[in-house]
Write a protein that holds these residues in place. Structure first.
Motif, PDB file in Angstrom:
ATOM      1  N   GLU A 287       0.991  -1.218  -0.058  1.00 47.03           N
ATOM      2  CA  GLU A 287       0.082  -0.177  -0.057  1.00 47.03           C
ATOM      3  C   GLU A 287       0.783   1.087   0.028  1.00 47.03           C
ATOM      4  OE1 GLU A 287      -1.972   2.616  -0.582  1.00 47.03           O
ATOM      5  OE2 GLU A 287      -3.414   1.030  -0.152  1.00 47.03           O
ATOM      6  N   LEU A 289       0.514   4.517  -0.113  1.00 49.41           N
ATOM      7  CA  LEU A 289      -0.265   5.404   0.650  1.00 49.41           C
ATOM      8  C   LEU A 289      -0.008   5.429   2.292  1.00 49.41           C
ATOM      9  CD1 LEU A 289      -3.470   6.210  -1.396  1.00 49.41           C
ATOM     10  CD2 LEU A 289      -1.142   7.184  -1.859  1.00 49.41           C
ATOM     11  N   PRO A 309      -5.469  12.648   2.487  1.00 49.56           N
ATOM     12  CA  PRO A 309      -6.176  11.737   1.633  1.00 49.56           C
ATOM     13  C   PRO A 309      -7.107  12.749   0.805  1.00 49.56           C
ATOM     14  CG  PRO A 309      -7.148  11.216   3.495  1.00 49.56           C
ATOM     15  CD  PRO A 309      -5.654  11.882   3.815  1.00 49.56           C
ATOM     16  N   ASN A 310      -8.021  12.430  -0.393  1.00 53.56           N
ATOM     17  CA  ASN A 310      -8.717  13.282  -1.130  1.00 53.56           C
ATOM     18  C   ASN A 310      -9.935  13.810  -0.016  1.00 53.56           C
ATOM     19  OD1 ASN A 310      -7.201  13.006  -3.513  1.00 53.56           O
ATOM     20  ND2 ASN A 310      -8.608  11.432  -4.136  1.00 53.56           N
ATOM     21  N   SER A 361      -7.999   0.980   1.718  1.00 47.65           N
ATOM     22  CA  SER A 361      -7.123   1.259   0.366  1.00 47.65           C
ATOM     23  C   SER A 361      -7.774   1.994  -0.540  1.00 47.65           C
ATOM     24  CB  SER A 361      -6.579  -0.009  -0.325  1.00 47.65           C
ATOM     25  OG  SER A 361      -5.341  -0.639   0.432  1.00 47.65           O
ATOM     26  N   LYS A 362      -9.391   1.405  -0.834  1.00 45.75           N
ATOM     27  CA  LYS A 362     -10.163   2.238  -1.638  1.00 45.75           C
ATOM     28  C   LYS A 362     -10.667   3.570  -0.927  1.00 45.75           C
ATOM     29  CE  LYS A 362     -12.172  -2.106  -3.484  1.00 45.75           C
ATOM     30  NZ  LYS A 362     -13.344  -2.741  -3.302  1.00 45.75           N
ATOM     31  N   ARG A 365      -8.162   6.503  -1.736  1.00 43.74           N
ATOM     32  CA  ARG A 365      -8.062   7.109  -3.026  1.00 43.74           C
ATOM     33  C   ARG A 365      -9.317   7.722  -3.455  1.00 43.74           C
ATOM     34  NH1 ARG A 365      -4.972   2.950  -2.209  1.00 43.74           N
ATOM     35  NH2 ARG A 365      -2.823   2.859  -3.317  1.00 43.74           N
TER      36      ARG A 365
END
Length: 366
Positions: A287, A289, A309-310, A361-362, A365
Motif C-alpha cells: 500500500e 499511501l 487523502p482526497n 485502500s479504496k 483513493r
C-alpha cells in the motif's frame, strides 16, 4: 475530580453501534468470546461478598510463574481501567507530578488530568519507531515526580520495549524515589515472547493487566494490579473497598477457569495473531499511501498516511464508513493527528478483516 468524556469512549463501536459497522477494525482485543468457547457452564454459585482482595485461587494463578511474588501482592480490580483509576487516585494529588508516555490508552492520561496533577508527556515518534526516549524521560523527572507511567506492549502502536530498556526504567524510578507503573494489558499477546512481569523487578514497580484483550472477555470486567510494597497494597485495597468493596463472585470464577487453562487458550490465539500480523504486513508493504512501525505485541498497529487523502482526513473516515462499512480508531483518540489510525487485527473474522483492509485502500483513493 473534573471528569471529561474521552473521544475513544464517545466514539467507541459499542457507543457508535455495532449494527452500523460491517468491518470493525477499531477494536483492540481478540474476538469477544462466549462461555461456551471455554466449555464453561455457570454453577449454582453463592452470590456473597467476595474476598476483598479477590479470590485467592485467582490471585495465585496470576503470579504462578513468579515465585518471588506472593498471592497478597495481587489485588483484583474491575478491569485494567479500574486498576489504573485506583493507582492514580491513591497516589496522585494536584501537588504531585506524573511522567507518562504519549500516545497512550486514554485512561492513563485523563484520570491524572481529572485529579489536576502536574503532567509531563514523553511523546513517542514515528521516526524513532515509537520507542521510549529514556533520556527524555529521565530529563522529565522532577523532585515532585511521584509516578512514571508506561505501557508495554504499547497501545496503540503494538511496540515493545526490550528487557534491557525495562530494567533501565526500573532503575531510573528507583534512583529518583518514585513509582513505576507498567500497563501490561497486552503482555499475554507478546508475539515474540513476553518480558518479565514488571512488578517482579522491584517493590516500587506496579504491574497492571486484565483478561479483556488477550482472552476476549471484556464483559466480565476483571483486571488486577500487582505490587510487593505491602503499605502500598493496603492503600490500594482501601481504595477498592471504598469504590466497590469487592469484585464479582461470578466474574472471578470465570477468570479462575480461564487462567487455569491459559496455555491451551493462548497457544492457538498467538498462532492466529501472528498469521494476521503477516497479512497486515503484506498489505502495508503493498500500500503505497501508508507507512507503519511493525508491532511486536498486542493486536493493534498504528499506520500513518503518507499524505492527506482526497477531501481531508474527516472525509476519508466518512467515506470509509459510509461506502465501505469499515471502522477504524482515528488518531485523535490518542491525541495524535488523524493521518494516524489504530488498526485492530484480532477482533473481526478473517473475511471481515481482509475486506476491511480493502476498504481502507479504496477510501484512501477517494
Amino acid at each position: 475530580m473534573q471528569y471529561v468524556r474521552m473521544p475513544i469512549e464517545v466514539e467507541s463501536p459499542e457507543e457508535f453501534g455495532y449494527g452500523r459497522i460491517r468491518y470493525n477494525l477499531s477494536e483492540s482485543s481478540i474476538t469477544d468470546q462466549r462461555l461456551s468457547d471455554f466449555n464453561l457452564e455457570i454453577p449454582d454459585l453463592a452470590l456473597i461478598y467476595n474476598e476483598h482482595r479477590g479470590s485467592e485461587a485467582l490471585r495465585k494463578l496470576i503470579i504462578e510463574e513468579n515465585p518471588e511474588l506472593s498471592v497478597d501482592d495481587v489485588l483484583i480490580t474491575a478491569g485494567a481501567a479500574g486498576a489504573l483509576f485506583i493507582i492514580a487516585t491513591a497516589l496522585l494529588s494536584p501537588q504531585d507530578h506524573l511522567v507518562v508516555v504519549r500516545p497512550n490508552y486514554a485512561t492513563n492520561l485523563e484520570t491524572p488530568r481529572a485529579i489536576g496533577c502536574q503532567i509531563t508527556f514523553v511523546d513517542l515518534s514515528f521516526e524513532n519507531g515509537f520507542k521510549i526516549d529514556l533520556e527524555a524521560l529521565q530529563a522529565s523527572v522532577r523532585p515532585s515526580t511521584k509516578l512514571i507511567s508506561v505501557t508495554c506492549p504499547h497501545n496503540p502502536t503494538g511496540v515493545m520495549m526490550s528487557e534491557g530498556e525495562l530494567r533501565q526504567l526500573v532503575q531510573l524510578a528507583r534512583k529518583h524515589g518514585c513509582y513505576l507503573v507498567v500497563d501490561e494489558t497486552y503482555r499475554d499477546l507478546s508475539l515474540g515472547g513476553a518480558l518479565p512481569l514488571a512488578a517482579s523487578l522491584g517493590s516500587h514497580v506496579i504491574s497492571v493487566s486484565s483478561l479483556s484483550k488477550a482472552y476476549g472477555v471484556p464483559g466480565i470486567r476483571l483486571g488486577w494490579l500487582i505490587t510487593s510494597d505491602k503499605n502500598l497494597q493496603e492503600i490500594f485495597l482501601a481504595a477498592k473497598e471504598q469504590i466497590s468493596i469487592c469484585g464479582s463472585v461470578l466474574h472471578e470464577w470465570i477468570g479462575e477457569k480461564i487462567l487455569a487453562n491459559r496455555t491451551a487458550i493462548l497457544g492457538p490465539t498467538l498462532t492466529e495473531m501472528r498469521r494476521r500480523l503477516g497479512i497486515v504486513s503484506d498489505w502495508i508493504n503493498s500500500e503505497e499511501l501508508l507507512e507503519w512501525v511493525r508491532p511486536s505485541g498486542g493486536v493493534v498497529c498504528f499506520p500513518r498516511m503518507k499524505s492527506i487523502p482526497n477531501g481531508g482526513t474527516a472525509k476519508f473516515y466518512q467515506r470509509l464508513m459510509e461506502q465501505h462499512g469499515t471502522y477504524l480508531g482515528p488518531g485523535h483518540w490518542f491525541e495524535m493527528p488523524d493521518t494516524y489510525f489504530r488498526l485492530g487485527f484480532g477482533w473481526p473474522t478473517s473475511e471481515e478483516f481482509e475486506r476491511g483492509l480493502e476498504g481502507i485502500s479504496k477510501a484512501l483513493r477517494g
